[in-house]
Design a protein around this motif. Structure first.
Motif, PDB file in Angstrom:
ATOM      1  N   VAL A 183       0.822  -1.205   0.000  1.00  0.00           N
ATOM      2  CA  VAL A 183       0.000   0.000   0.000  1.00  0.00           C
ATOM      3  C   VAL A 183       0.859   1.260   0.000  1.00  0.00           C
ATOM      4  O   VAL A 183       0.482   2.300  -0.565  1.00  0.00           O
ATOM      5  N   SER A 184       2.037   1.184   0.634  1.00  0.00           N
ATOM      6  CA  SER A 184       2.881   2.378   0.750  1.00  0.00           C
ATOM      7  C   SER A 184       3.444   2.829  -0.589  1.00  0.00           C
ATOM      8  O   SER A 184       3.740   4.012  -0.767  1.00  0.00           O
ATOM      9  N   VAL A 185       3.603   1.905  -1.538  1.00  0.00           N
ATOM     10  CA  VAL A 185       4.288   2.250  -2.789  1.00  0.00           C
ATOM     11  C   VAL A 185       3.518   3.281  -3.610  1.00  0.00           C
ATOM     12  O   VAL A 185       4.073   4.330  -3.969  1.00  0.00           O
ATOM     13  N   PRO A 186       2.230   3.059  -3.959  1.00  0.00           N
ATOM     14  CA  PRO A 186       1.533   4.100  -4.732  1.00  0.00           C
ATOM     15  C   PRO A 186       1.377   5.415  -3.973  1.00  0.00           C
ATOM     16  O   PRO A 186       1.389   6.490  -4.595  1.00  0.00           O
ATOM     17  N   LEU A 187       1.234   5.327  -2.650  1.00  0.00           N
ATOM     18  CA  LEU A 187       1.147   6.567  -1.879  1.00  0.00           C
ATOM     19  C   LEU A 187       2.438   7.364  -1.983  1.00  0.00           C
ATOM     20  O   LEU A 187       2.423   8.589  -2.154  1.00  0.00           O
ATOM     21  N   LEU A 188       3.582   6.685  -1.881  1.00  0.00           N
ATOM     22  CA  LEU A 188       4.871   7.385  -1.987  1.00  0.00           C
ATOM     23  C   LEU A 188       5.081   7.960  -3.381  1.00  0.00           C
ATOM     24  O   LEU A 188       5.659   9.038  -3.540  1.00  0.00           O
ATOM     25  N   ILE A 189       4.633   7.257  -4.393  1.00  0.00           N
ATOM     26  CA  ILE A 189       4.774   7.763  -5.761  1.00  0.00           C
ATOM     27  C   ILE A 189       3.999   9.063  -5.935  1.00  0.00           C
ATOM     28  O   ILE A 189       4.402   9.956  -6.690  1.00  0.00           O
ATOM     29  N   SER A 190       2.894   9.203  -5.206  1.00  0.00           N
ATOM     30  CA  SER A 190       2.064  10.406  -5.336  1.00  0.00           C
ATOM     31  C   SER A 190       2.586  11.581  -4.524  1.00  0.00           C
ATOM     32  O   SER A 190       2.087  12.704  -4.677  1.00  0.00           O
ATOM     33  N   VAL A 191       3.567  11.364  -3.664  1.00  0.00           N
ATOM     34  CA  VAL A 191       4.087  12.436  -2.810  1.00  0.00           C
ATOM     35  C   VAL A 191       5.007  13.339  -3.617  1.00  0.00           C
ATOM     36  O   VAL A 191       5.897  12.868  -4.329  1.00  0.00           O
ATOM     37  N   ARG A 192       4.790  14.643  -3.515  1.00  0.00           N
ATOM     38  CA  ARG A 192       5.644  15.609  -4.199  1.00  0.00           C
ATOM     39  C   ARG A 192       6.894  15.867  -3.375  1.00  0.00           C
ATOM     40  O   ARG A 192       6.825  15.977  -2.149  1.00  0.00           O
ATOM     41  N   MET A 193       8.028  16.004  -4.037  1.00  0.00           N
ATOM     42  CA  MET A 193       9.310  16.233  -3.368  1.00  0.00           C
ATOM     43  C   MET A 193       9.781  17.667  -3.570  1.00  0.00           C
ATOM     44  O   MET A 193       9.622  18.237  -4.652  1.00  0.00           O
ATOM     45  N   ARG A 194      10.363  18.235  -2.540  1.00  0.00           N
ATOM     46  CA  ARG A 194      10.994  19.550  -2.648  1.00  0.00           C
ATOM     47  C   ARG A 194      12.372  19.405  -3.255  1.00  0.00           C
ATOM     48  O   ARG A 194      13.093  18.450  -2.980  1.00  0.00           O
ATOM     49  N   GLU A 195      12.741  20.363  -4.067  1.00  0.00           N
ATOM     50  CA  GLU A 195      14.084  20.379  -4.629  1.00  0.00           C
ATOM     51  C   GLU A 195      15.076  20.865  -3.577  1.00  0.00           C
ATOM     52  O   GLU A 195      14.770  21.750  -2.784  1.00  0.00           O
ATOM     53  N   LEU A 196      16.281  20.287  -3.580  1.00  0.00           N
ATOM     54  CA  LEU A 196      17.338  20.792  -2.708  1.00  0.00           C
ATOM     55  C   LEU A 196      17.895  22.089  -3.274  1.00  0.00           C
ATOM     56  O   LEU A 196      17.999  22.254  -4.484  1.00  0.00           O
ATOM     57  N   PRO A 197      18.289  23.030  -2.410  1.00  0.00           N
ATOM     58  CA  PRO A 197      18.967  24.231  -2.896  1.00  0.00           C
ATOM     59  C   PRO A 197      20.241  23.852  -3.640  1.00  0.00           C
ATOM     60  O   PRO A 197      20.864  22.829  -3.342  1.00  0.00           O
ATOM     61  N   PRO A 198      20.662  24.663  -4.616  1.00  0.00           N
ATOM     62  CA  PRO A 198      21.857  24.321  -5.388  1.00  0.00           C
ATOM     63  C   PRO A 198      23.078  24.051  -4.531  1.00  0.00           C
ATOM     64  O   PRO A 198      23.845  23.141  -4.788  1.00  0.00           O
ATOM     65  N   ASP A 199      23.286  24.823  -3.461  1.00  0.00           N
ATOM     66  CA  ASP A 199      24.463  24.618  -2.616  1.00  0.00           C
ATOM     67  C   ASP A 199      24.425  23.262  -1.919  1.00  0.00           C
ATOM     68  O   ASP A 199      25.451  22.669  -1.639  1.00  0.00           O
TER      69      ASP A 199
END
Length: 420
Positions: free
Chosen positions: A193-209
């Motif tokens: 069950v966790s797999v499709p839920l994780l796929i739907s989660v949006r990720m923040r980009e890391l700062p360039p530094d």
């Protein structure tokens, strides 16, 4: 380990509202909770199947064998999480764990292969955990903004408590209805069950530094050395991990094997010990709920240190209470203080570490909590046999309290604050 992941636009740097009302965070929380409930069912199914297939000592060996690859490979797992991104690693890990558990369930439905299959499953699970756990620790920083990480840490604590409460009964129900195979099947489906839920989660980009340390062509060994050097030179993370280590070393033994022996010597029985354990869980749940709702507590470093010290005093006192009712009250205080200090220390790890190093930071912290601290359990049992519960609980309390003393003595950690 890799996984095909749908590219989704990154989440904004701030949600504009508390994390417990953010749908993106709630999808992550649902995935994490399902995975943790599946884990609890898996361990119950594994222990039951091992006991049915072999002797108690053989069953104990099967249960312990997964700890070896987890302890040996977790530092490398932190490198993997930072290199490939925590979401990809968690998705891939959950997919492998799900496939392994369901495969064993299918084999057990058709035959009785013996302990070798269970031992193989334990090794696979432990190996995958070595990359799964650091990635899980690094994921919250990619899901929400820094000012919400403490709240997310509280939500994570609530998920762990929930999984502990419902996982064992569900596993027992699976065993009762269809044996170990059914319980393994239920565990695999919940992890899935966790797999499709994780796929739907949006990720923040890391700062360039933050992306700079992981340079193209750099070896994994170099990444590992960079991570250890980063932790060693950090004014907050280095003493914080040391304080966590001391706290866990003094806490794990008495509150696991020590409590069982104490209940036996006091004549409290299994029901009395159950009430004490329930009180501890309730206190820890209240602490997690407090951080979830408040989101931030002022003077986090000092508060964590005081909570560690208070919890250590309560651990020492637990060995001297005469009745179950008094033990329940002290266990409630231990759970509240330990839950508060654990949540604050986890939130400080999340907010003080550069996100590009969070996998490696989580790996080092995980080795301390999951590799070193459990070693105190057989030592605690042996020491209680030699000297009794009182001296051992007091000694453990002193070790735990040293973590609080360290946190108070190191100015950078004592003054550490959670972001607003």
């Amino acid at each position: 380990m890799t996984a095909t992941v749908t590219v989704i636009p990154p989440a904004p740097a701030a949600t504009g509202g508390p994390a417990h009302r953010d749908g993106n965070v709630l999808r992550w929380l649902g995935a994490y909770t399902a995975s943790m409930v599946g884990d609890n069912i898996y361990y119950l199914a594994l222990s039951w199947a091992a006991v049915q297939a072999g002797t108690p000592s053989q069953a104990g060996a099967v249960m312990a064998v997964s700890a070896v690859p987890r302890a040996l490979l977790m530092l490398g797992g932190g490198v993997v999480a930072d290199r490939f991104g925590p979401r990809k690693v968690v998705i891939g890990s959950d997919a492998v764990r799900c496939a392994a558990v369901l495969a064993v369930a299918a084999v057990l439905f058709a035959a009785s292969p013996g302990l070798w299959l269970l031992a193989l499953l334990a090794v696979v699970f432990g190996t995958v955990d070595a990359v799964f756990m650091p990635a899980v620790g690094a994921l919250p920083a990619r899901v929400t903004s820094r000012d919400q990480l403490a709240r997310v840490q509280g939500m994570r604590g609530l998920a762990i408590r929930f999984a502990g409460v419902v996982g064992a009964p569900l596993g027992g129900l699976g065993v009762a209805l269809g044996g170990s195979a059914a319980a393994f099947g239920l565990a695999g489906m919940l992890i899935a069950v966790s797999v499709p839920l994780l796929i739907s989660v949006r990720m923040r980009e890391l700062p360039p530094d933050d992306d700079a340390p992981d340079k193209a062509g750099q070896t994994a060994w170099r990444d590992l050395r960079d991570g250890l050097r980063y932790i060693r030179g950090h004014r907050v993370l280095a003493p914080l991990i040391a304080a966590i280590a001391l706290g866990d070393l003094g806490f794990v033994g008495p509150l696991n094997v020590g409590l069982t022996l104490l209940a036996d010597r006091r004549g409290w029985g299994a029901s009395g010990m159950g009430w004490v354990v329930a009180a501890f869980g309730t206190g820890a749940g209240v602490a997690a709920l407090l951080l979830t709702l408040r989101g931030r507590l002022p003077r986090a470093g000092s508060l964590a240190a005081v909570a560690i010290l208070g919890g250590s005093v309560a651990i020492g006192a637990l060995a001297f209470v005469p009745s179950v009712a008094a033990a329940v009250g002290i266990a409630l205080a231990i759970g509240l203080l330990a839950g508060l200090s654990g949540a604050l220390c986890g939130a400080l790890l999340q907010t003080q570490a550069d996100p590009a190093y969070l996998g490696r930071v989580s790996a080092v912290s995980g080795i301390v909590s999951l590799g070193l601290a459990p070693l105190s359990m057989p030592l605690t049992a042996a020491a209680i046999g030699w000297w009794g519960t009182g001296p051992v609980f007091v000694t453990s309390a002193v070790v735990c309290g040293l973590g609080g003393v360290l946190a108070l003595c190191v100015g950078s950690l004592r003054r550490a604050e959670l972001p607003q």
